[in-house]
Design a protein around this motif. Structure first.
Motif, PDB file in Angstrom:
ATOM      1  N   LYS A 107       0.826  -1.209   0.000  1.00  0.00           N
ATOM      2  CA  LYS A 107       0.000   0.000   0.000  1.00  0.00           C
ATOM      3  C   LYS A 107       0.859   1.256   0.000  1.00  0.00           C
ATOM      4  O   LYS A 107       0.484   2.281  -0.540  1.00  0.00           O
ATOM      5  CB  LYS A 107      -0.917   0.006   1.233  1.00  0.00           C
ATOM      6  N   LEU A 108       2.008   1.161   0.645  1.00  0.00           N
ATOM      7  CA  LEU A 108       2.866   2.337   0.737  1.00  0.00           C
ATOM      8  C   LEU A 108       3.571   2.618  -0.580  1.00  0.00           C
ATOM      9  O   LEU A 108       4.229   3.645  -0.730  1.00  0.00           O
ATOM     10  CB  LEU A 108       3.883   2.171   1.860  1.00  0.00           C
ATOM     11  N   THR A 139      10.696   3.787   1.252  1.00  0.00           N
ATOM     12  CA  THR A 139      10.990   2.649   0.400  1.00  0.00           C
ATOM     13  C   THR A 139      10.196   1.439   0.867  1.00  0.00           C
ATOM     14  O   THR A 139      10.339   0.351   0.350  1.00  0.00           O
ATOM     15  CB  THR A 139      12.486   2.297   0.459  1.00  0.00           C
ATOM     16  N   GLU A 140       9.349   1.679   1.860  1.00  0.00           N
ATOM     17  CA  GLU A 140       8.618   0.581   2.477  1.00  0.00           C
ATOM     18  C   GLU A 140       7.577  -0.021   1.533  1.00  0.00           C
ATOM     19  O   GLU A 140       7.030  -1.069   1.787  1.00  0.00           O
ATOM     20  CB  GLU A 140       7.904   1.074   3.746  1.00  0.00           C
ATOM     21  N   GLY A 141       7.294   0.711   0.454  1.00  0.00           N
ATOM     22  CA  GLY A 141       6.244   0.274  -0.451  1.00  0.00           C
ATOM     23  C   GLY A 141       6.588  -0.958  -1.257  1.00  0.00           C
ATOM     24  O   GLY A 141       5.712  -1.649  -1.757  1.00  0.00           O
ATOM     25  N   THR A 142       7.864  -1.226  -1.415  1.00  0.00           N
ATOM     26  CA  THR A 142       8.255  -2.407  -2.168  1.00  0.00           C
ATOM     27  C   THR A 142       8.496  -3.560  -1.190  1.00  0.00           C
ATOM     28  O   THR A 142       9.407  -3.507  -0.375  1.00  0.00           O
ATOM     29  CB  THR A 142       9.544  -2.146  -2.966  1.00  0.00           C
ATOM     30  N   ILE A 143       7.637  -4.541  -1.267  1.00  0.00           N
ATOM     31  CA  ILE A 143       7.796  -5.677  -0.360  1.00  0.00           C
ATOM     32  C   ILE A 143       8.571  -6.754  -1.095  1.00  0.00           C
ATOM     33  O   ILE A 143       8.146  -7.222  -2.155  1.00  0.00           O
ATOM     34  CB  ILE A 143       6.418  -6.197   0.093  1.00  0.00           C
ATOM     35  N   ARG A 144       9.724  -7.084  -0.554  1.00  0.00           N
ATOM     36  CA  ARG A 144      10.560  -8.079  -1.219  1.00  0.00           C
ATOM     37  C   ARG A 144      10.857  -9.217  -0.252  1.00  0.00           C
ATOM     38  O   ARG A 144      11.312  -8.990   0.864  1.00  0.00           O
ATOM     39  CB  ARG A 144      11.847  -7.437  -1.723  1.00  0.00           C
ATOM     40  N   ILE A 145      10.563 -10.401  -0.703  1.00  0.00           N
ATOM     41  CA  ILE A 145      10.858 -11.585   0.106  1.00  0.00           C
ATOM     42  C   ILE A 145      11.820 -12.444  -0.692  1.00  0.00           C
ATOM     43  O   ILE A 145      11.543 -12.812  -1.837  1.00  0.00           O
ATOM     44  CB  ILE A 145       9.572 -12.369   0.430  1.00  0.00           C
ATOM     45  N   GLU A 146      12.990 -12.702  -0.114  1.00  0.00           N
ATOM     46  CA  GLU A 146      13.987 -13.524  -0.795  1.00  0.00           C
ATOM     47  C   GLU A 146      14.253 -14.750   0.035  1.00  0.00           C
ATOM     48  O   GLU A 146      14.645 -14.645   1.199  1.00  0.00           O
ATOM     49  CB  GLU A 146      15.293 -12.735  -0.999  1.00  0.00           C
ATOM     50  N   VAL A 155      12.912  -9.093   3.199  1.00  0.00           N
ATOM     51  CA  VAL A 155      14.096  -8.254   3.080  1.00  0.00           C
ATOM     52  C   VAL A 155      13.734  -6.781   3.156  1.00  0.00           C
ATOM     53  O   VAL A 155      14.424  -5.977   3.755  1.00  0.00           O
ATOM     54  CB  VAL A 155      14.818  -8.542   1.742  1.00  0.00           C
ATOM     55  N   ASN A 156      12.625  -6.444   2.529  1.00  0.00           N
ATOM     56  CA  ASN A 156      12.230  -5.035   2.516  1.00  0.00           C
ATOM     57  C   ASN A 156      10.712  -4.911   2.522  1.00  0.00           C
ATOM     58  O   ASN A 156      10.004  -5.802   2.077  1.00  0.00           O
ATOM     59  CB  ASN A 156      12.810  -4.342   1.279  1.00  0.00           C
ATOM     60  N   GLY A 157      10.238  -3.792   3.046  1.00  0.00           N
ATOM     61  CA  GLY A 157       8.819  -3.485   2.948  1.00  0.00           C
ATOM     62  C   GLY A 157       8.048  -3.752   4.225  1.00  0.00           C
ATOM     63  O   GLY A 157       8.475  -4.505   5.087  1.00  0.00           O
ATOM     64  N   ALA A 158       6.916  -3.062   4.321  1.00  0.00           N
ATOM     65  CA  ALA A 158       6.034  -3.254   5.464  1.00  0.00           C
ATOM     66  C   ALA A 158       4.863  -4.133   5.041  1.00  0.00           C
ATOM     67  O   ALA A 158       4.238  -3.884   4.011  1.00  0.00           O
ATOM     68  CB  ALA A 158       5.523  -1.913   5.957  1.00  0.00           C
TER      69      ALA A 158
END
Ligand SMILES: [Mg+2]
Ligand SMILES: [Zn+2]
Ligand SMILES: [Zn+2]
Lengths: 882, 77
Positions: free
Chosen positions: A570-571, A581-588, A593-596
């Motif tokens: 949503k961000l 930068t929380e808008g990009t949700i990255r799961i590795e 790794v990143n995002g809310a």
């Protein structure tokens, strides 16, 4: 070619019973008003004569020889001493009396006229509908009842009046049912179609009763009370009255008693027969029981909500079901339902004793019927021997019966953890309204379930009640488990995406856990993780000698192995998170790794992460993920705590000034526009009148006001604000709601237009006539927090009402539409080779949905999601956009 | 023909059996279309009289499939 059509009921026809027919179908002529003799045997020719069927087990019917469950029951009859009118036909009798000649019995219309009507009726039989036939009949009646001199025999007829309920008078002189009957007998067969009767099945004089049918005993069974006292059915009571008065009337008539006495008795007989049919006839005092309760006679049995139709035919009650209030329980799996121990002891599953469950059932029987205890242990309520005889289990006989138990016995076992039950909330609008759950027996009195399951049931906990049904056969249990279990209904057939997901506080909690990857003190982290089953804890980080967990590491614990995913949260919407930068949700590799984590990740019907897990790992894994997710959320939010209040909408003084400025500015702009309009400086927009052009310009200015206020509010309310957290994470509400609370509520509209109706040339007397400025047309510049002034409040209420009316109209309309659709489609089925067939095996669709795709097994309606496959095979680099 | 009316084709009698076999249904199971249907009347101007029992192929746009072919049996009236 002949097209085969299966058989159906084409027509249903109602007819009158003739006296001969009543006698013919009668098995006994009832002459005694009594029921049983002193020894308790039914009296011959009495109201309980065994010729009319049997109600006691073991006895045989005198007419057909059948036992209780074989004998359908047989009518008897009463010969009435004097005829009486049937209350159900009073209208018909009245209209026939008024439209026929009392001398010759013809319809009081000239021959040509009758012929004309006949031709129209014959038309009816060929082409016209029943309604049109009824219209013609009432036309004949109204025409003929006007006539005084009979066109056939020139007799001067007198006007007949109905003295409610059952007395007919001719010029004040009473017409006895006997006289009416004699008149009706004179009516020619050929005239009958014109008074609405089919001569094949009815004669008008049959509406006057001379023989009275006595219904079979199984229609009016005797009830034996626990004290051994017998209690007769209301109908039997009424029949006793009829026979008794009938007897006295006959005796008096035969003895030649004075006319007055005979007439009194005749009226009394009429009263009893009338109330036998309908005990709520207007103008008749209802017949009462000794206790003062009014009797339930034939019409009362059928009529109304508790009547046969609405209560027994349209609605039925079932065994093995329970209903109670629902409440939430985040520690239950989405596949479970919490059942109160009290209910579990009443709900049973019948198990047949086999070698495999012998020991288990024996132990259960030993538990007896169960008592209240700390930990619920299922017991047994009844045991059936192989011969079908029943033993009630009590604390006393429990161990004895357990020892005697044999293979082949049936045991009515109480509900235990893991039983499959169906759970349902009305209105059952889609198939997810009834799903299968596993039982978890719990203390207290409510049904409980995981909050993610609120969505498919459309349930909340403001007093909602739900129903539960216990399955009784292995086939049913297997079918329910495979087809109806909650986890099997993740994907909605409506849009081919997950209908269940995290809601409200789940989203807030996990958002707080992952937003900017907070440091969580060791102890708190362990507290949060203790809510879920984890095999290990993440590596803590050390800062200034103190150890912390990272929020995202904790969240990553509940991800299944091998999750690789990147999507916009949503961000990602720049208006919500301008430079984050929380808008990009990255799961590795299953690490966040990143995002809310927010609504776009785990929310119902739009959670990309949830959707991914579901499709990649299947329903069971998806359910597990959601279970862990709700638990983790409960842990996280119980650590941070979360609350909101009206002071969340407090904005600093400078913001208030800015907001006021925006409000005033817009109002002035509108004023200016109106001035220009009056000065003729506004040009017409295409397709609009000058007034419309002005309106649309004004609307634009005012909606800009709200947008600006929203910007100001967002600017001053940051991520330290609970309401903002909820709005940005998608847990509840949006920034517009916030702006309305803190800033400007904005324009109130009706049907998309500014408010304009009310008084002459103005909406309210508070404004001058002709005022079309912002405030006079429903602009609200106050905020919810500050409060509205009276005119604003009024406009707000008007706008609000439109919403309510819309909802009321929409729900009733769409409900009716859906009902019609369901009724039309309910017995279509998909055959094994994918065709949609009806009950006659006619093809509806050659392939289901024309593409043979089950939407609840599809990707948003598509059979295959090519993007997903490419990503899975070649990694993110080559994948198209999600 | 109006653009909303899908294409209707008359199936030659000798192909009927083949198509029914392909569909795996009996003629009587197919949906019906009246001989008095305006589409059939129009089609009759091209194909001559269409007796009840003939099969019509309808080709129409489908939201799920792109193009869907369906079949109807002509019935009287
Ligand atoms: Mg509710
Ligand atoms: Zn019988
Ligand atoms: Zn006459």
């Amino acid at each position: 070619m002949k097209v085969e059509i299966s058989k159906g009921i084409e027509e249903l026809k109602f007819a009158l019973l003739s006296p001969e027919e009543i006698r013919r179908m009668s098995s006994v002529k009832v002459i005694t008003p009594d029921t049983y003799d002193d020894d308790g045997y039914p009296i011959e020719k009495g109201l309980m004569d065994p010729s009319m069927g049997v109600i006691e087990p073991g006895l045989k019917c005198k007419t057909c020889g059948g036992k209780v469950d074989q004998c359908p029951g047989h009518f008897g009859h009463i010969e009435l001493a004097m005829p009486v009118v049937h209350i159900g036909f009073i209208k018909e009798i009245y209209s026939i009396l008024s439209s026929t000649c009392s001398n010759c019995g013809r319809i009081k219309l000239p021959e040509e006229k009758l012929k004309e009507y006949f031709l129209r009726i014959q038309d009816t039989n060929n082409r016209l509908s029943d309604i049109e036939y009824d219209d013609i009949v009432s036309e004949v009646e109204s025409d003929a009842s006007e006539v005084v001199i009979c066109p056939h025999c020139h007799f001067e007829n007198q006007k007949v009046a109905l003295d409610k309920p059952t007395t007919f008078r001719e010029e004040g002189k009473k017409l006895t049912p006997k006289e009416i009957r004699e008149r009706f007998e004179k009516i020619q067969k050929d005239d009958l179609p014109l008074i609405g009767l089919d001569p094949k099945v009815a004669r008008p004089e049959w509406m006057i009763l001379t023989v009275f049918p006595v219904p079979p005993v199984n229609v009016r069974p005797t009830i034996t009370l626990e004290t051994g006292e017998r209690s007769e059915d209301d109908l039997t009571h009424k029949l006793v009255d009829v026979i008794r008065i009938n007897q006295r009337l006959r005796e008096n008539r035969d003895q030649g008693s004075p006319q007055l006495i005979i007439e009194d008795l005749w009226d009394l007989l009429q009263y009893h027969v009338t109330t036998y049919f309908d005990n709520q006839t207007p103008g008749t005092p209802p017949a009462r029981h000794r206790s003062g309760r009014s009797l339930k006679t034939l019409v009362q049995r059928l009529k109304g909500k508790e009547g046969r139709f609405r209560s027994n035919l349209s609605g039925k009650r079932v065994n093995f079901s329970a209903r109670t209030v629902i409440s939430p329980e985040p520690f239950l799996s989405i596949n479970q339902v919490g059942v109160p121990a009290k209910a579990a002891r009443e709900l049973t599953v019948t198990e047949t004793v086999t070698q495999h469950n012998f020991e288990k059932l024996k132990e259960l029987i030993k538990n007896g019927p169960g008592k209240e205890e700390e930990v619920y242990r299922p017991g047994v309520n009844y045991v059936y021997r192989a011969d079908g005889s029943r033993i009630k289990i009590s604390d006393k006989n429990a161990s004895e019966v357990a020892e005697k138990m044999e293979l082949g016995w049936q045991v009515e076992r109480q509900l235990e953890d893991g039983d499959i039950v169906l759970f349902n909330r009305q209105p059952s609008l889609h198939r997810m309204s009834m799903m299968a759950h596993e039982v978890k027996v719990l203390p207290y009195r409510t049904f409980r379930f995981n909050l993610a399951v609120c969505a498919p049931y459309n349930a909340d906990f403001d007093g909602d009640e739900m129903n539960l049904h216990v399955l009784q056969s292995q086939e049913a249990r297997a079918e329910a488990e495979i087809l109806m279990k909650v986890q099997e209904n993740f994907l909605s057939p409506r849009f081919g995406g997950p209908i269940m997901g995290a809601i409200h506080d789940h989203i807030t909690a996990l958002f707080l856990l992952t937003y900017r990857n907070p440091l969580i003190p060791l102890e708190a982290g362990l507290h949060i993780m203790s809510y879920v089953n984890v095999s290990h804890t993440p590596e803590p980080v050390e800062i200034d000698g103190k150890k912390y967990f990272r929020g995202r590491d904790i969240f990553s614990l509940i991800l299944p192995e091998g999750v690789n995913l990147e999507f916009r949260g949503k961000l990602g919407d720049k208006s919500l998170d301008p430079n984050g930068t929380e808008g990009t949700i990255r799961i590795e590799d299953s690490k966040l790794v990143n995002g809310a984590i927010d609504e776009n990740a785990i929310g119902q019907s739009k959670g990309a992460l949830l959707d991914y897990v579901l499709r990649k790992y299947g329903n069971a894994e998806g359910a597990k993920f959601l279970d862990n997710l709700t638990r983790l959320a409960a842990g996280a939010i119980s650590y941070t705590g979360f609350s909101t209040g009206i002071d969340d909408e407090d904005v600093p003084g400078e913001a208030k000034a800015q907001l006021r400025e925006v409000g005033n500015e817009s109002v002035q702009k509108v004023e200016k526009l109106i001035e220009n309009y009056k000065a003729g400086l506004i040009g017409m927009e295409p397709g609009k009148t000058l007034e419309d052009t002005l309106e649309s310009m004004v609307m634009k200015v005012l909606s800009q006001a709200r947008e600006k206020s929203s910007e100001i509010a967002s600017h001053y309310l940051g991520m330290d604000n609970s309401t903002v957290i909820m709005a940005r994470s998608g847990a509840r509400a949006n920034m517009m709601n916030l702006a309305q609370m803190a800033g400007i509520i904005g324009q109130q509209s009706i049907r998309g237009q500014r408010q304009h109706r009310g008084y002459t040339n103005r909406t309210l007397p508070h404004f001058e006539k002709g005022d079309i400025g912002a405030y006079a047309r429903g602009f609200v510049s106050s905020s919810y927090k500050e409060g509205l002034n009276p005119t604003e409040y009024f406009f707000h209420a008007t706008g609000g009402r439109e919403g309510l009316v819309d909802i009321a109209v929409r729900t009733s309309r769409s409900g009716y539409m859906q009902r019609r659709l369901i009724n039309a489609l309910e017995d279509l089925k998909v055959s094994e080779d994918g065709r949609v067939l009806d009950t006659e095996n006619s093809v509806i669709q050659l392939e289901y949905g024309e593409d043979g795709t089950d939407p609840s097994r599809s990707f948003e309606g598509e059979s295959v999601n090519v993007n997903y496959l490419i990503k899975e095979m070649f990694g993110n680099k080559y994948g198209g956009k999600k | 023909m109006h653009e909303m009316v899908p294409e209707h084709w008359l199936i030659p009698v000798k192909e009927e059996e083949k198509i029914l076999k392909l569909l795996g249904v009996a003629k009587g199971q197919l949906p019906k279309i009246r001989k008095s249907d305006p589409v059939i009347k129009t089609l009759e101007k091209v194909e001559g009289e269409i007796v009840p029992g003939r099969i019509i192929q309808i080709v129409r746009k489908s939201r799920t499939r792109g193009i869907a072919k369906i079949y109807r049996t002509v019935i009287g009236e």
